[in-house]
Enzyme design. Structure first.
Site, PDB file in Angstrom:
ATOM      1  N   LYS A   1       0.857  -1.182   0.000  1.00  0.00           N
ATOM      2  CA  LYS A   1       0.000   0.000   0.000  1.00  0.00           C
ATOM      3  C   LYS A   1       0.894   1.232   0.000  1.00  0.00           C
ATOM      4  O   LYS A   1       1.511   1.581   1.000  1.00  0.00           O
ATOM      5  CB  LYS A   1      -0.903   0.055   1.231  1.00  0.00           C
ATOM      6  CG  LYS A   1      -1.988   1.131   1.115  1.00  0.00           C
ATOM      7  CD  LYS A   1      -2.430   1.697   2.440  1.00  0.00           C
ATOM      8  CE  LYS A   1      -1.633   2.889   2.868  1.00  0.00           C
ATOM      9  NZ  LYS A   1      -1.773   4.090   2.006  1.00  0.00           N
TER      10      LYS A   1
ATOM     11  N   GLU B   1       9.600   1.658  10.991  1.00  0.00           N
ATOM     12  CA  GLU B   1      10.618   2.712  10.885  1.00  0.00           C
ATOM     13  C   GLU B   1       9.873   4.026  10.978  1.00  0.00           C
ATOM     14  O   GLU B   1       9.122   4.397  10.072  1.00  0.00           O
ATOM     15  CB  GLU B   1      11.390   2.599   9.571  1.00  0.00           C
ATOM     16  CG  GLU B   1      12.728   3.331   9.625  1.00  0.00           C
ATOM     17  CD  GLU B   1      12.750   4.570   8.780  1.00  0.00           C
ATOM     18  OE1 GLU B   1      12.680   5.671   9.375  1.00  0.00           O
ATOM     19  OE2 GLU B   1      12.809   4.467   7.544  1.00  0.00           O
TER      20      GLU B   1
ATOM     21  N   GLU C   1       8.780  16.308  15.888  1.00  0.00           N
ATOM     22  CA  GLU C   1       9.239  16.165  14.510  1.00  0.00           C
ATOM     23  C   GLU C   1       8.437  17.089  13.596  1.00  0.00           C
ATOM     24  O   GLU C   1       7.221  16.954  13.466  1.00  0.00           O
ATOM     25  CB  GLU C   1       9.081  14.716  14.042  1.00  0.00           C
ATOM     26  CG  GLU C   1       9.667  14.482  12.658  1.00  0.00           C
ATOM     27  CD  GLU C   1       9.581  13.028  12.224  1.00  0.00           C
ATOM     28  OE1 GLU C   1      10.544  12.530  11.624  1.00  0.00           O
ATOM     29  OE2 GLU C   1       8.533  12.391  12.481  1.00  0.00           O
TER      30      GLU C   1
ATOM     31  N   CYS D   1      13.150  11.152   7.463  1.00  0.00           N
ATOM     32  CA  CYS D   1      13.015  10.704   8.851  1.00  0.00           C
ATOM     33  C   CYS D   1      14.306  10.875   9.643  1.00  0.00           C
ATOM     34  O   CYS D   1      14.286  11.131  10.848  1.00  0.00           O
ATOM     35  CB  CYS D   1      12.569   9.251   8.887  1.00  0.00           C
ATOM     36  SG  CYS D   1      13.628   8.130   7.939  1.00  0.00           S
TER      37      CYS D   1
END
Length: 490
Positions: free
Chosen positions: A175, A250, A385, A284
């Site tokens: 996906k 992750e 973040e 990331c």
């Protein structure tokens, strides 16, 4: 005419039963470049069923490692032949620069070659448990692998999951992120031209709340691999608990880049810029917290801001652009909100902080390289973040304080140390609680090294032999070399 995308199930391109479509946008222009189906729960369950049936048939899972390697090399060849096409699609759909997108496309082909090479290497273990008992340790495929991919590296993250999952002998269901599906669709078009058996690889387009949730909840999915935010990662874990499937995550990061006063200043400045502004900060592992020793803090900030001013922001298809667009309007607004928060918290805005509305960029989602200085560890722009071209430069006194500040975070994905004293650099980097680290560098990595984080940055590893093991079961086979009655109950 705008292309209408389809699912790929059991070797066939399929329309969705839901007539509603999602507009796929070029973030540099806001133009609609494709329309994608909103996959339903029923369609996702059907794709999972196909993947399970294919796995159990053995048409892929029971092929020899050498046979699987040959197919992976076919896929690698197709990707390499289409590097330019994949690059164009990634630039158009994600907004990143052509230089970045081409690097991703070339690495995608290399990743398939790497995992093909692993299949041709000796593996397994043998133990002589006793004089008459031998134990074999073997690796086997898990079954159905559900792969959920983010929007920041649509092509590369797809391949980082597809290649090892297929190499291990699993059947897969991918996906892609709902806003960036174009390169994933192209990868499946190319895989369809190889000897990969029908049903071994399936693709469902749609939202995370429907397609992703169905994959995570399904008792017929044996392993789910997700790359994305920590918040969504938690939901994936909760949904996966139903059948205690293996989960590989992750997730987010707020990575420290520690620069000591004995560092080579030009090198440190250069990598600190690359560490946050590559990919428009939508990475990331970005070095979004730059920690600078007090003796060079002012000098570092001055040079850093001066060089950041020169970064050329623009459409990815412009060869002069060094930093591209933000991927979507929603994320664009989120970044601008964080910039506002930083100013309200009392941080010094040393550079940028605005939307770019000139030089033909007013239609796209472009934000200036943004630098905050004189920040403290309790500020939201330091703790949360942002995932954009926004860096916080923080001051520290000595090694002890640098390590304390670096580890004062819920995340643990990446980190770096810059110093000409190699002993100090190694001493400090070993104390940074992160899974991906550098000394006198940033962002440089390779497929042979494991990728993943500590703490709330995730579980498990991508790439390397560790990435292959994420999609394998470990079995012991005990062989009695001298079979005879055991007489246990006599």
């Amino acid at each position: 005419m705008v292309k209408v995308l389809k699912h790929y199930i059991n070797g066939n391109w399929a329309e969705s039963s839901d007539s509603e479509k999602m507009d796929i946008i070029n973030p540099a222009t806001r133009e609609v470049i494709a329309r994608a189906p909103k996959g339903t729960r029923e369609e996702t369950e059907e794709a999972i069923k196909i993947a399970k049936t294919t796995f159990e048939s053995g048409v892929w899972s029971c092929q020899s490692p050498q046979e699987r390697a040959a197919v992976l090399l076919q896929i690698a060849d197709k990707l390499q032949e289409n590097v330019d096409v994949l690059t164009d699609l990634e630039v158009e759909n994600n907004g990143k620069t052509r230089r970045e997108a081409q690097s991703d496309a070339e690495e995608a082909a290399a990743t398939f070659r790497y995992y093909a090479s692993l299949l041709n290497m000796p593996k397994g273990q043998v133990y002589e448990a006793s004089d008459d008992m031998q134990t074999l340790i073997v690796k086997e495929p898990m079954g159905v692998a559900g792969l959920i991919v983010p929007w920041n590296f649509p092509l590369l993250m797809s391949v980082w999951k597809i290649a090892p999952a297929l190499a291990a002998g699993n059947s897969i269901l991918l996906k892609p992120a709902e806003i960036t599906p174009l390169t994933a669709v192209k990868v499946f078009e190319l895989m369809d031209q190889t000897d990969l058996p029908k049903g071994a690889a399936n693709l469902i387009l749609g939202t995370g709340s429907v397609v992703g949730q169905t994959i995570a909840e399904s008792h017929d999915v044996d392993v789910v691999s997700f790359t994305g935010s920590t918040e969504v990662g938690r939901r994936i874990m909760q949904a996966a608990a139903g059948n205690l499937k293996k989960v590989s995550l992750e997730l987010g990061g707020k990575s420290p880049n520690i620069i000591f006063d004995d560092a080579d200043l030009e090198t440190a400045v250069d990598y600190a810029l690359f560490g946050i502004f590559m990919g428009s900060g939508q990475v990331c592992s970005s070095g979004s917290r730059v920690l600078v020793q007090e003796g060079i803090y002012d000098t570092f900030v001055e040079r850093y801001v001066e060089k950041a001013k020169g970064i050329r922001v623009g459409p990815g298809n412009d060869e002069h652009s060094q930093m591209g667009a933000i991927v979507s309007e929603k994320h664009f607004e989120s970044i601008l909100d964080y910039i506002r928060i930083g100013k309200e918290e009392g941080a010094t805005l040393a550079l940028g902080g605005n939307r770019i509305e000139k030089n033909g960029l007013e239609k796209g989602f472009f934000i200036e390289p943004t630098v905050f200085t004189h920040v403290t560890s309790d500020m939201r722009i330091v703790r949360e973040e942002i995932f954009g071209p926004v860096v916080a430069i923080q001051k520290f006194k000595d090694e002890e304080e640098a390590i304390k500040i670096a580890n004062d975070t819920d995340f643990g994905l990446a980190g770096a140390v810059f110093s000409t004293d190699q002993n100090k650099a190694m001493r400090v980097i070993k104390k940074v609680r992160a899974g991906i680290t550098w000394v006198n560098a940033y962002h440089l990595t390779n497929v042979q090294a494991p990728w993943g984080g500590y703490k709330q940055s995730g579980i498990g590893r991508s790439l390397s032999t560790y990435g292959l093991e994420e999609y394998q079961e470990t079995k012991q086979i005990n062989i009695n070399l001298d079979p005879k009655p055991i007489h246990w109950f006599e």
